[in-house]
Design a protein around this motif. Structure first.
Motif, PDB file in Angstrom:
ATOM      1  N   ASP A   1       0.802  -1.219   0.000  1.00 37.95           N
ATOM      2  CA  ASP A   1       0.000   0.000   0.000  1.00 37.95           C
ATOM      3  C   ASP A   1       0.841   1.278   0.000  1.00 37.95           C
ATOM      4  O   ASP A   1       0.294   2.374  -0.073  1.00 37.95           O
ATOM      5  N   THR A   2       2.132   1.152   0.075  1.00 40.41           N
ATOM      6  CA  THR A   2       2.986   2.344   0.145  1.00 40.41           C
ATOM      7  C   THR A   2       3.052   3.037  -1.204  1.00 40.41           C
ATOM      8  O   THR A   2       2.844   2.438  -2.256  1.00 40.41           O
ATOM      9  N   VAL A   3       3.361   4.304  -1.167  1.00 41.24           N
ATOM     10  CA  VAL A   3       3.543   5.093  -2.381  1.00 41.24           C
ATOM     11  C   VAL A   3       5.002   5.507  -2.458  1.00 41.24           C
ATOM     12  O   VAL A   3       5.733   5.439  -1.471  1.00 41.24           O
ATOM     13  N   GLN A   4       5.400   5.945  -3.604  1.00 39.88           N
ATOM     14  CA  GLN A   4       6.809   6.269  -3.827  1.00 39.88           C
ATOM     15  C   GLN A   4       7.119   7.745  -3.598  1.00 39.88           C
ATOM     16  O   GLN A   4       7.866   8.354  -4.340  1.00 39.88           O
ATOM     17  N   TYR A   5       6.539   8.318  -2.551  1.00 42.47           N
ATOM     18  CA  TYR A   5       6.798   9.714  -2.212  1.00 42.47           C
ATOM     19  C   TYR A   5       7.397   9.768  -0.811  1.00 42.47           C
ATOM     20  O   TYR A   5       6.982   9.018   0.069  1.00 42.47           O
ATOM     21  N   PRO A   6       8.347  10.668  -0.575  1.00 37.53           N
ATOM     22  CA  PRO A   6       8.890  10.796   0.782  1.00 37.53           C
ATOM     23  C   PRO A   6       7.804  11.243   1.767  1.00 37.53           C
ATOM     24  O   PRO A   6       6.939  12.062   1.428  1.00 37.53           O
ATOM     25  N   VAL A   7       7.833  10.715   2.961  1.00 37.84           N
ATOM     26  CA  VAL A   7       6.856  11.047   3.991  1.00 37.84           C
ATOM     27  C   VAL A   7       6.872  12.552   4.260  1.00 37.84           C
ATOM     28  O   VAL A   7       5.822  13.165   4.458  1.00 37.84           O
ATOM     29  N   GLU A   8       8.041  13.158   4.249  1.00 42.66           N
ATOM     30  CA  GLU A   8       8.154  14.598   4.493  1.00 42.66           C
ATOM     31  C   GLU A   8       7.354  15.397   3.457  1.00 42.66           C
ATOM     32  O   GLU A   8       6.731  16.402   3.781  1.00 42.66           O
TER      33      GLU A   8
ATOM     34  N   THR B   1       3.463  17.836   3.813  1.00 43.51           N
ATOM     35  CA  THR B   1       3.270  19.223   3.391  1.00 43.51           C
ATOM     36  C   THR B   1       1.973  19.421   2.616  1.00 43.51           C
ATOM     37  O   THR B   1       1.556  20.544   2.398  1.00 43.51           O
ATOM     38  N   LEU B   2       1.322  18.339   2.204  1.00 45.69           N
ATOM     39  CA  LEU B   2       0.095  18.436   1.422  1.00 45.69           C
ATOM     40  C   LEU B   2      -1.092  18.746   2.322  1.00 45.69           C
ATOM     41  O   LEU B   2      -1.159  18.289   3.455  1.00 45.69           O
ATOM     42  N   HIS B   3      -2.034  19.522   1.798  1.00 45.50           N
ATOM     43  CA  HIS B   3      -3.245  19.886   2.544  1.00 45.50           C
ATOM     44  C   HIS B   3      -4.475  19.693   1.666  1.00 45.50           C
ATOM     45  O   HIS B   3      -5.167  20.656   1.340  1.00 45.50           O
ATOM     46  N   PRO B   4      -4.777  18.450   1.282  1.00 43.32           N
ATOM     47  CA  PRO B   4      -5.956  18.246   0.431  1.00 43.32           C
ATOM     48  C   PRO B   4      -7.245  18.546   1.191  1.00 43.32           C
ATOM     49  O   PRO B   4      -7.321  18.349   2.404  1.00 43.32           O
ATOM     50  N   PRO B   5      -8.275  19.029   0.480  1.00 40.37           N
ATOM     51  CA  PRO B   5      -9.547  19.331   1.143  1.00 40.37           C
ATOM     52  C   PRO B   5     -10.140  18.079   1.794  1.00 40.37           C
ATOM     53  O   PRO B   5     -10.063  16.985   1.252  1.00 40.37           O
ATOM     54  N   GLY B   6     -10.696  18.262   2.979  1.00 43.93           N
ATOM     55  CA  GLY B   6     -11.346  17.155   3.672  1.00 43.93           C
ATOM     56  C   GLY B   6     -10.409  16.295   4.492  1.00 43.93           C
ATOM     57  O   GLY B   6     -10.852  15.384   5.178  1.00 43.93           O
TER      58      GLY B   6
END
Length: 102
Positions: A68-75, A79-84
């Motif tokens: 289930d992991t994605v290939q983006y750094p946790v840091e 920093t993302l702020h998606p709505p909801g």
């Protein structure tokens, strides 16, 4: 910043003296804003004025299934702020009104 100070003083006069007994007083007031960014600024400003202890809550950044992991750094994800979706770090104080959305 001056407009924010005068706005919050009009809507929440003497908020620094608010106590748990002031919940009905707080429920009668609100500031509407068109963006989450400005809401965050107002919330942060008002939170600083409350005198109760501040507690820091952080989201969990682990997965149960490795697939289930994605290939983006946790840091980066923090920093993302998606709505909801709540922010990675949430600061609250005792007596602070919050809204829980399902």
């Amino acid at each position: 910043m001056g407009d924010l100070i005068s706005l919050t003083e009009k809507i929440y006069p003497n908020i620094e003296y608010a106590t748990l007994d002031s919940l009905s007083w707080l429920k009668e007031r609100a500031i509407l804003t068109p963006t989450n960014e400005s809401a965050d600024k107002i919330n942060e400003f008002l939170l600083e004025k409350l005198t109760t202890e501040q507690i820091k809550y952080e989201s969990i950044d682990t997965v149960i299934e490795v697939e289930d992991t994605v290939q983006y750094p946790v840091e980066f994800l923090h920093t993302l702020h998606p709505p909801g979706i709540p922010p990675h770090i949430l600061y609250l104080k005792i007596g602070t009104p919050i809204i829980l959305l399902e």
